[in-house]
Design a protein around this motif. Structure first.
Motif, PDB file in Angstrom:
ATOM      1  N   VAL A  77       0.820  -1.221   0.000  1.00  0.00           N
ATOM      2  CA  VAL A  77       0.000   0.000   0.000  1.00  0.00           C
ATOM      3  C   VAL A  77       0.851   1.267   0.000  1.00  0.00           C
ATOM      4  CG1 VAL A  77      -2.010  -1.053   1.076  1.00  0.00           C
ATOM      5  CG2 VAL A  77      -0.185  -0.142   2.518  1.00  0.00           C
ATOM      6  N   ALA A  78       2.122   1.187   0.386  1.00  0.00           N
ATOM      7  CA  ALA A  78       2.971   2.375   0.406  1.00  0.00           C
ATOM      8  C   ALA A  78       4.435   1.951   0.415  1.00  0.00           C
ATOM      9  CB  ALA A  78       2.671   3.243   1.630  1.00  0.00           C
ATOM     10  N   SER A  79       5.289   2.808  -0.143  1.00  0.00           N
ATOM     11  CA  SER A  79       6.732   2.559  -0.175  1.00  0.00           C
ATOM     12  C   SER A  79       7.477   3.843   0.151  1.00  0.00           C
ATOM     13  CB  SER A  79       7.175   2.043  -1.555  1.00  0.00           C
ATOM     14  OG  SER A  79       6.615   0.777  -1.822  1.00  0.00           O
ATOM     15  N   VAL A  80       8.626   3.675   0.782  1.00  0.00           N
ATOM     16  CA  VAL A  80       9.521   4.799   1.085  1.00  0.00           C
ATOM     17  C   VAL A  80      10.889   4.441   0.534  1.00  0.00           C
ATOM     18  CG1 VAL A  80      10.653   6.140   2.885  1.00  0.00           C
ATOM     19  CG2 VAL A  80       8.252   5.491   3.145  1.00  0.00           C
ATOM     20  N   VAL A  81      11.431   5.278  -0.353  1.00  0.00           N
ATOM     21  CA  VAL A  81      12.711   5.024  -1.005  1.00  0.00           C
ATOM     22  C   VAL A  81      13.732   6.025  -0.499  1.00  0.00           C
ATOM     23  CG1 VAL A  81      13.939   4.907  -3.216  1.00  0.00           C
ATOM     24  CG2 VAL A  81      11.574   4.103  -3.053  1.00  0.00           C
ATOM     25  N   ASN A  82      14.891   5.521  -0.138  1.00  0.00           N
ATOM     26  CA  ASN A  82      16.017   6.366   0.303  1.00  0.00           C
ATOM     27  C   ASN A  82      17.288   5.779  -0.297  1.00  0.00           C
ATOM     28  OD1 ASN A  82      18.185   7.570   1.762  1.00  0.00           O
ATOM     29  ND2 ASN A  82      16.768   8.090   3.410  1.00  0.00           N
ATOM     30  N   GLN A  83      17.862   6.464  -1.270  1.00  0.00           N
ATOM     31  CA  GLN A  83      19.007   5.927  -2.001  1.00  0.00           C
ATOM     32  C   GLN A  83      20.240   5.757  -1.105  1.00  0.00           C
ATOM     33  OE1 GLN A  83      19.635   8.478  -5.376  1.00  0.00           O
ATOM     34  NE2 GLN A  83      17.749   7.820  -6.410  1.00  0.00           N
ATOM     35  N   HIS A  84      20.348   6.568  -0.062  1.00  0.00           N
ATOM     36  CA  HIS A  84      21.512   6.485   0.823  1.00  0.00           C
ATOM     37  C   HIS A  84      21.341   5.431   1.910  1.00  0.00           C
ATOM     38  CE1 HIS A  84      23.094  10.100  -1.068  1.00  0.00           C
ATOM     39  NE2 HIS A  84      21.917  10.681  -0.866  1.00  0.00           N
ATOM     40  N   GLY A  85      20.140   4.933   2.090  1.00  0.00           N
ATOM     41  CA  GLY A  85      19.885   3.931   3.111  1.00  0.00           C
ATOM     42  C   GLY A  85      19.498   4.541   4.447  1.00  0.00           C
ATOM     43  N   THR A  86      18.516   3.956   5.097  1.00  0.00           N
ATOM     44  CA  THR A  86      18.053   4.433   6.391  1.00  0.00           C
ATOM     45  C   THR A  86      17.551   3.257   7.220  1.00  0.00           C
ATOM     46  OG1 THR A  86      16.507   5.932   7.498  1.00  0.00           O
ATOM     47  CG2 THR A  86      15.738   4.864   5.496  1.00  0.00           C
ATOM     48  N   GLU A  87      17.431   3.479   8.525  1.00  0.00           N
ATOM     49  CA  GLU A  87      16.974   2.406   9.407  1.00  0.00           C
ATOM     50  C   GLU A  87      15.461   2.406   9.593  1.00  0.00           C
ATOM     51  OE1 GLU A  87      18.975   2.606  13.103  1.00  0.00           O
ATOM     52  OE2 GLU A  87      20.887   1.858  12.327  1.00  0.00           O
ATOM     53  N   THR A  88      14.786   3.533   9.315  1.00  0.00           N
ATOM     54  CA  THR A  88      13.346   3.619   9.567  1.00  0.00           C
ATOM     55  C   THR A  88      12.618   4.245   8.391  1.00  0.00           C
ATOM     56  OG1 THR A  88      13.595   5.793  10.616  1.00  0.00           O
ATOM     57  CG2 THR A  88      13.686   3.858  12.061  1.00  0.00           C
ATOM     58  N   ALA A  89      11.361   3.925   8.295  1.00  0.00           N
ATOM     59  CA  ALA A  89      10.458   4.540   7.323  1.00  0.00           C
ATOM     60  C   ALA A  89       9.141   4.825   8.021  1.00  0.00           C
ATOM     61  CB  ALA A  89      10.250   3.627   6.125  1.00  0.00           C
ATOM     62  N   GLN A  90       8.523   5.944   7.663  1.00  0.00           N
ATOM     63  CA  GLN A  90       7.289   6.383   8.320  1.00  0.00           C
ATOM     64  C   GLN A  90       6.137   6.360   7.327  1.00  0.00           C
ATOM     65  OE1 GLN A  90       7.503  10.306  10.115  1.00  0.00           O
ATOM     66  NE2 GLN A  90       5.331  10.648   9.718  1.00  0.00           N
ATOM     67  N   TYR A  91       4.998   5.889   7.827  1.00  0.00           N
ATOM     68  CA  TYR A  91       3.780   5.849   7.011  1.00  0.00           C
ATOM     69  C   TYR A  91       2.636   6.448   7.811  1.00  0.00           C
ATOM     70  CZ  TYR A  91       6.592   2.127   4.867  1.00  0.00           C
ATOM     71  OH  TYR A  91       7.604   1.406   4.309  1.00  0.00           O
ATOM     72  N   THR A  92       1.815   7.246   7.157  1.00  0.00           N
ATOM     73  CA  THR A  92       0.599   7.785   7.760  1.00  0.00           C
ATOM     74  C   THR A  92      -0.598   7.061   7.150  1.00  0.00           C
ATOM     75  OG1 THR A  92       1.633   9.952   8.073  1.00  0.00           O
ATOM     76  CG2 THR A  92      -0.763   9.848   8.185  1.00  0.00           C
ATOM     77  N   VAL A  93      -1.345   6.373   8.002  1.00  0.00           N
ATOM     78  CA  VAL A  93      -2.439   5.518   7.542  1.00  0.00           C
ATOM     79  C   VAL A  93      -3.754   6.079   8.059  1.00  0.00           C
ATOM     80  CG1 VAL A  93      -3.378   3.184   7.570  1.00  0.00           C
ATOM     81  CG2 VAL A  93      -0.907   3.530   7.547  1.00  0.00           C
ATOM     82  N   THR A  94      -4.757   6.078   7.213  1.00  0.00           N
ATOM     83  CA  THR A  94      -6.088   6.520   7.615  1.00  0.00           C
ATOM     84  C   THR A  94      -6.779   5.418   8.412  1.00  0.00           C
ATOM     85  OG1 THR A  94      -6.259   7.903   5.647  1.00  0.00           O
ATOM     86  CG2 THR A  94      -8.303   7.382   6.801  1.00  0.00           C
ATOM     87  N   VAL A  95      -7.356   5.804   9.536  1.00  0.00           N
ATOM     88  CA  VAL A  95      -8.037   4.844  10.394  1.00  0.00           C
ATOM     89  C   VAL A  95      -9.375   4.463   9.767  1.00  0.00           C
ATOM     90  CG1 VAL A  95      -9.031   4.464  12.675  1.00  0.00           C
ATOM     91  CG2 VAL A  95      -6.917   5.761  12.437  1.00  0.00           C
ATOM     92  N   GLY A  96      -9.708   3.210   9.846  1.00  0.00           N
ATOM     93  CA  GLY A  96     -10.983   2.738   9.299  1.00  0.00           C
ATOM     94  C   GLY A  96     -10.770   1.543   8.389  1.00  0.00           C
ATOM     95  N   GLY A  97     -11.651   0.608   8.491  1.00  0.00           N
ATOM     96  CA  GLY A  97     -11.559  -0.550   7.618  1.00  0.00           C
ATOM     97  C   GLY A  97     -10.773  -1.704   8.193  1.00  0.00           C
TER      98      GLY A  97
END
Length: 322
Positions: A77-97
């Motif tokens: 449902v979502a992707s976070v790309v970081n060419q330099h590399g990272t330890e974390t990725a953040q996603y904002t998800v809508t509540v419901g369902g």
């Protein structure tokens, strides 16, 4: 027979040597080749508002991902790309369902990790009342942030967030905070928490929010976020001006003048007391000298020879004839 025995021994020796070499190279290759599957990340829920949830996909320590992917019910449902590399990725998800969420990451060699544990979102229908965030400063200049929640929910867990923002033409655009800057679990007798103000870098203001959560039954319930609070770095003392009197420290000047005046008054008082003391000593000495003078004069007068009384009255000793 001897030749056949020698050939058999040589063949056995070469076979043993070849097996040892193959085992050694297998260990070397196993230690240098990147594993086919990286360790699984951790998916956690950090912040909750009325209609949105922030999820964090975090790789294990020592591993960096260039592509993090979030799945819901086994669908990306979502992707976070970081060419330099990272330890974390953040996603904002809508509540419901509802739904089950998990994530994975890929490193710069194209190797994928395993899937994280599945996470069920907190679908709390009604948020608890929002707390109040305020800035406190004591007499010593120490500043703190006080988060006060509802008195109906004592013993909550309070979280302080530093709010990220983007600057556009209309001013700062506040974003949803992610990981808390600090967390406190307070006693059941209180419904507020006090946080030391984090160190601020730069002269610009830093925005903060706070939130509290309370365990109701078996589920954690979240409050609304407090209103954002902007905290600016306190200004240091203004350097004195090199021209004019704008930079004169008048309290210091007046204090110095007062000290000089008091010193002069004290010195004058000591002078007056010393003068009177000298005068009194001089008068006392003069009295003693006068007393000694009259005593000596009286002694000298009493030793002067005098004419007998009958000589002085001899004229009257002659009988007068009438």
């Amino acid at each position: 027979m001897l030749i056949v025995c020698i050939d058999s021994c040589l063949s056995l020796w070469m076979y043993t040597l070849l097996c040892s070499a193959l085992q050694h190279w297998n260990r070397v290759l196993s230690s240098t080749i990147t594993p086919r599957v990286l360790p699984a990340p951790e998916l956690k829920q950090t912040t909750r508002t009325r209609d949105r949830v922030v999820l964090i996909c975090q790789a294990p320590e020592g591993h960096l991902g260039t592509n993090f992917t979030l799945f819901r019910d086994q669908k990306p449902v979502a992707s976070v790309v970081n060419q330099h590399g990272t330890e974390t990725a953040q996603y904002t998800v809508t509540v419901g369902g509802g739904g089950l969420y998990c994530c994975l990451y890929q490193n710069n060699h194209g190797v994928y990790s395993g899937f994280s544990q599945y996470l069920t979102l907190n679908t709390q229908q009604h948020m608890l009342p929002a707390p109040t965030l305020s800035l406190q400063e004591d007499a010593g200049g120490v500043r703190r942030l006080a988060c006060t929640g509802s008195a109906a929910f004592p013993g909550s867990v309070f979280s302080l967030y530093q709010v990220p923002y983007q600057v556009d033409g209309g001013g700062p655009l506040l974003l949803l905070p992610t990981d808390p800057t600090a967390t406190q679990r307070i006693p059941v007798t209180r419904h507020h928490a006090v946080f030391p103000l984090p160190v601020q870098e730069g002269p610009s203001a830093t925005w903060y929010r706070c939130q509290y959560t309370v365990l109701l039954g078996q589920d954690w319930s979240f409050s609304e976020h407090s209103q954002p609070l902007a905290v600016s770095t306190p200004r240091g003392p203004t350097p004195p001006s090199t021209t004019g009197l704008s930079g004169v420290d008048w309290p210091l000047v007046l204090g110095s003048i007062s000290a000089v005046v008091m010193f002069c008054c004290a010195l004058a008082l000591v002078g007056v007391i010393a003068y009177r003391k000298v005068q009194a000593v001089a008068k006392e000495k003069k009295k003693r000298e006068e007393a000694q003078f009259w005593t000596k004069d009286w002694a000298d007068t009493s030793t002067v020879p005098r004419t007998p009384l009958w000589n002085a009255l001899s004229t009257f000793a002659t009988q007068i004839s009438l």
